[in-house]
Motif scaffolding. Structure first.
Motif, PDB file in Angstrom:
ATOM      1  N   GLN A   1     -33.104 -38.442  19.991  1.00  0.00           N
ATOM      2  CA  GLN A   1     -34.100 -38.844  20.993  1.00  0.00           C
ATOM      3  C   GLN A   1     -33.866 -38.133  22.317  1.00  0.00           C
ATOM      4  N   PHE A   2     -32.616 -37.925  22.664  1.00  0.00           N
ATOM      5  CA  PHE A   2     -32.264 -37.283  23.940  1.00  0.00           C
ATOM      6  C   PHE A   2     -32.856 -35.883  24.028  1.00  0.00           C
ATOM      7  N   ILE A   3     -32.865 -35.145  22.918  1.00  0.00           N
ATOM      8  CA  ILE A   3     -33.369 -33.771  22.941  1.00  0.00           C
ATOM      9  C   ILE A   3     -34.810 -33.672  22.442  1.00  0.00           C
ATOM     10  N   GLY A   4     -35.451 -34.813  22.151  1.00  0.00           N
ATOM     11  CA  GLY A   4     -36.830 -34.793  21.698  1.00  0.00           C
ATOM     12  C   GLY A   4     -36.993 -34.516  20.222  1.00  0.00           C
ATOM     13  N   TYR A   5     -35.934 -34.733  19.442  1.00  0.00           N
ATOM     14  CA  TYR A   5     -35.966 -34.498  17.996  1.00  0.00           C
ATOM     15  C   TYR A   5     -36.333 -35.806  17.291  1.00  0.00           C
ATOM     16  N   PRO A   6     -36.935 -35.739  16.100  1.00  0.00           N
ATOM     17  CA  PRO A   6     -37.303 -36.975  15.397  1.00  0.00           C
ATOM     18  C   PRO A   6     -36.095 -37.888  15.189  1.00  0.00           C
ATOM     19  N   ALA A   7     -36.213 -39.129  15.588  1.00  0.00           N
ATOM     20  CA  ALA A   7     -35.089 -40.062  15.519  1.00  0.00           C
ATOM     21  C   ALA A   7     -34.768 -40.489  14.096  1.00  0.00           C
ATOM     22  N   ASP A   8     -35.685 -40.246  13.156  1.00  0.00           N
ATOM     23  CA  ASP A   8     -35.420 -40.610  11.764  1.00  0.00           C
ATOM     24  C   ASP A   8     -34.805 -39.459  10.978  1.00  0.00           C
ATOM     25  N   CYS A   9     -34.271 -38.464  11.687  1.00  0.00           N
ATOM     26  CA  CYS A   9     -33.644 -37.316  11.033  1.00  0.00           C
ATOM     27  C   CYS A   9     -32.330 -37.719  10.376  1.00  0.00           C
ATOM     28  N   GLY A  10     -31.797 -36.840   9.557  1.00  0.00           N
ATOM     29  CA  GLY A  10     -30.448 -37.014   9.057  1.00  0.00           C
ATOM     30  C   GLY A  10     -29.460 -36.393  10.021  1.00  0.00           C
ATOM     31  N   GLY A  11     -28.198 -36.737   9.879  1.00  0.00           N
ATOM     32  CA  GLY A  11     -27.201 -36.148  10.763  1.00  0.00           C
ATOM     33  C   GLY A  11     -25.835 -36.745  10.557  1.00  0.00           C
ATOM     34  N   LEU A  12     -24.861 -36.118  11.168  1.00  0.00           N
ATOM     35  CA  LEU A  12     -23.503 -36.648  11.177  1.00  0.00           C
ATOM     36  C   LEU A  12     -22.721 -35.968  12.282  1.00  0.00           C
ATOM     37  N   LEU A  13     -21.658 -36.639  12.728  1.00  0.00           N
ATOM     38  CA  LEU A  13     -20.782 -36.081  13.747  1.00  0.00           C
ATOM     39  C   LEU A  13     -19.693 -35.254  13.072  1.00  0.00           C
ATOM     40  N   VAL A  14     -19.416 -34.104  13.660  1.00  0.00           N
ATOM     41  CA  VAL A  14     -18.422 -33.174  13.128  1.00  0.00           C
ATOM     42  C   VAL A  14     -17.499 -32.762  14.262  1.00  0.00           C
ATOM     43  N   SER A  15     -16.647 -31.777  14.017  1.00  0.00           N
ATOM     44  CA  SER A  15     -15.602 -31.466  14.993  1.00  0.00           C
ATOM     45  C   SER A  15     -16.132 -30.794  16.251  1.00  0.00           C
ATOM     46  N   GLY A  16     -17.194 -30.001  16.130  1.00  0.00           N
ATOM     47  CA  GLY A  16     -17.693 -29.287  17.302  1.00  0.00           C
ATOM     48  C   GLY A  16     -18.927 -28.479  16.959  1.00  0.00           C
ATOM     49  N   GLY A  17     -19.310 -27.577  17.859  1.00  0.00           N
ATOM     50  CA  GLY A  17     -20.501 -26.785  17.663  1.00  0.00           C
ATOM     51  C   GLY A  17     -20.433 -25.878  16.446  1.00  0.00           C
ATOM     52  N   ASN A  18     -19.266 -25.258  16.202  1.00  0.00           N
ATOM     53  CA  ASN A  18     -19.123 -24.401  15.026  1.00  0.00           C
ATOM     54  C   ASN A  18     -19.458 -25.150  13.742  1.00  0.00           C
ATOM     55  N   MET A  19     -18.848 -26.312  13.562  1.00  0.00           N
ATOM     56  CA  MET A  19     -19.040 -27.058  12.328  1.00  0.00           C
ATOM     57  C   MET A  19     -20.438 -27.660  12.253  1.00  0.00           C
ATOM     58  N   ALA A  20     -21.027 -28.006  13.388  1.00  0.00           N
ATOM     59  CA  ALA A  20     -22.402 -28.511  13.375  1.00  0.00           C
ATOM     60  C   ALA A  20     -23.349 -27.423  12.878  1.00  0.00           C
ATOM     61  N   ASN A  21     -23.185 -26.209  13.388  1.00  0.00           N
ATOM     62  CA  ASN A  21     -24.017 -25.098  12.935  1.00  0.00           C
ATOM     63  C   ASN A  21     -23.753 -24.763  11.470  1.00  0.00           C
ATOM     64  N   PHE A  22     -22.489 -24.769  11.072  1.00  0.00           N
ATOM     65  CA  PHE A  22     -22.131 -24.440   9.696  1.00  0.00           C
ATOM     66  C   PHE A  22     -22.716 -25.469   8.723  1.00  0.00           C
ATOM     67  N   THR A  23     -22.669 -26.734   9.103  1.00  0.00           N
ATOM     68  CA  THR A  23     -23.233 -27.788   8.268  1.00  0.00           C
ATOM     69  C   THR A  23     -24.724 -27.565   8.052  1.00  0.00           C
ATOM     70  N   CYS A  24     -25.432 -27.225   9.121  1.00  0.00           N
ATOM     71  CA  CYS A  24     -26.867 -26.952   9.014  1.00  0.00           C
ATOM     72  C   CYS A  24     -27.131 -25.696   8.190  1.00  0.00           C
ATOM     73  N   PHE A  25     -26.274 -24.684   8.322  1.00  0.00           N
ATOM     74  CA  PHE A  25     -26.389 -23.444   7.549  1.00  0.00           C
ATOM     75  C   PHE A  25     -26.326 -23.749   6.059  1.00  0.00           C
ATOM     76  N   LEU A  26     -25.371 -24.576   5.650  1.00  0.00           N
ATOM     77  CA  LEU A  26     -25.222 -24.914   4.237  1.00  0.00           C
ATOM     78  C   LEU A  26     -26.390 -25.754   3.730  1.00  0.00           C
ATOM     79  N   ALA A  27     -26.909 -26.626   4.576  1.00  0.00           N
ATOM     80  CA  ALA A  27     -28.092 -27.395   4.193  1.00  0.00           C
ATOM     81  C   ALA A  27     -29.277 -26.468   3.961  1.00  0.00           C
ATOM     82  N   ALA A  28     -29.432 -25.467   4.843  1.00  0.00           N
ATOM     83  CA  ALA A  28     -30.513 -24.500   4.691  1.00  0.00           C
ATOM     84  C   ALA A  28     -30.337 -23.670   3.426  1.00  0.00           C
ATOM     85  N   ARG A  29     -29.122 -23.250   3.147  1.00  0.00           N
ATOM     86  CA  ARG A  29     -28.855 -22.433   1.961  1.00  0.00           C
ATOM     87  C   ARG A  29     -29.226 -23.177   0.684  1.00  0.00           C
TER      88      ARG A  29
END
Length: 380
Positions: free
Chosen positions: A15-43
């Protein structure tokens, strides 16, 4: 309790960044792992075959598009995902050149590649530049590609007055990486991966061997990311958001942006400084000895100024007065001031130009003496 609080933090961050609040997500160690997690989801979502089972061998060559200014997480992700760093097709420009992207895409299709992902930056590492996110979203929609935004640094500025309007297009992304450790001032570790389609994370990471016996109706985050054992990262972010609130955070972020702009304006007016860029809360500049102003642009002078400012960066850090970093902009070595501290004040900013100039003069005197008479030196 930890699971429910993490879910609430994910909704709040979205909600803070204007993204759909019903999205999926999880907390990870930092920006690297957040991007990597999304990369694998896309793959997993875009491959067109069961890539988790069959891998990438003897399959169409997957490729991803990213700006040359993208953080090095992209190389790690391509490497660890088995695609190799040559699968990254770099697009020039800061921000990304859309014409070059379109041209490279058509070329890749003709050569048998299977593009699956476009990475946009919501604040590049070096200068804080924002890629043309609305245009990238439209490109991905047209070509049925996954649109990911690296918002680890800049996404939190999306609702701040005067922020780049392209940040509004975060809501169009298939996934966004954010890092509360950066502009929400949270202690390590506190990255967060946000994915529009919540099932995409489960499809990329979930395994259920017979020794997993979890019958309770709750989110099991081992299904949504690479880690099984996870710490309670959500608590510190939850507490800080409860304390400051979204409005309080936006005020602090706005202050950081204002201070960076103030530094840029001061540097523009200073006779011994050259200001390069101001984006979000990042300002870049360099020190120039007055006697070298007339020879700016010459290969010899530019080479010397790069060495001088590199030396100056080390001297500033050793002084204990400030901690800054560097950026290389079109081959020019610059001092990079990234203000992500809610305790920073105008008086701190006002002290920076004189600190840079005083230490710059000392460094110039020392380097100039070393180069005097050298065939490659600067005529002083």
């Amino acid at each position: 309790m930890a699971t429910e609080m993490e879910g609430q933090v994910i909704r709040w961050l979205a909600q803070f960044i204007g993204y759909p609040a019903d999205c999926g997500g999880l907390l990870v160690s930092g920006g690297n792992m957040a991007n990597f997690t999304c990369f694998l989801a896309a793959r997993a979502a875009q491959a067109g075959w069961d890539i988790r089972k069959h891998g990438v061998a003897n399959r169409p060559r997957l490729c991803v598009y990213a700006s040359t200014e993208t953080h090095t997480w992209i190389q790690k992700a391509a490497d660890l995902a088995g695609l190799g760093t040559e699968s990254i097709h770099w697009i020039n420009g800061q921000p990304m050149d859309l014409d070059e992207l379109e041209l490279r895409y058509r070329q890749d299709i003709g050569e048998g590649y299977q593009p699956f992902l476009v990475v946009g930056s919501a604040g590049t590492v070096s200068t804080g530049a924002v890629d043309p996110l609305p245009a990238l979203a439209a490109f991905c929609q047209e070509h049925k590609l996954w649109f990911h935004v690296d918002g680890a640094y800049g996404a939190f500025a999306s609702a701040v007055a005067g922020a780049p309007p392209d940040l509004k297009a975060l809501q169009l992304a298939d996934s966004v990486a954010v890092d509360p450790h950066k502009w929400l001032y949270a202690p390590l570790e506190a990255g967060c991966a946000l994915v529009r389609n919540a099932s995409a994370l489960r499809n990329a990471f979930s395994y259920h061997p017979p020794y997993y016996n979890f019958e309770v109706e709750a989110t099991n985050y081992f299904d949504l990311g690479p880690q099984n054992s996870r710490g309670f990262r959500a608590l510190k972010v939850w507490l800080a958001l409860q304390h400051a609130g979204a409005a309080g955070y936006r005020e602090m972020i706005q202050d950081d942006i204002t201070l960076a702009r103030y530094l840029f304006d001061v540097a523009v007016e200073h006779p011994d400084l050259e200001a390069f860029t101001h984006n979000l809360s990042i300002t870049t500049l360099r020190y120039i000895p007055p006697e070298l102003r007339t020879s700016l642009g010459s290969e010899k002078t530019e080479h010397y100024l790069n060495k001088l400012n590199e030396r100056l960066l080390a001297d500033i850090e050793r002084s204990g007065e400030a901690f800054i970093s560097n950026a290389v902009i079109g081959g020019t070595y610059a001092l990079r001031f990234c203000i992500v501290n809610f305790r920073a004040t105008a008086s701190d900013i006002e002290a920076m130009p004189q600190l840079v100039v005083n230490l710059g003069r000392l460094a110039h005197a020392q380097l100039g003496n070393q180069h005097a008479g050298s065939a490659n030196g600067i005529a002083l």
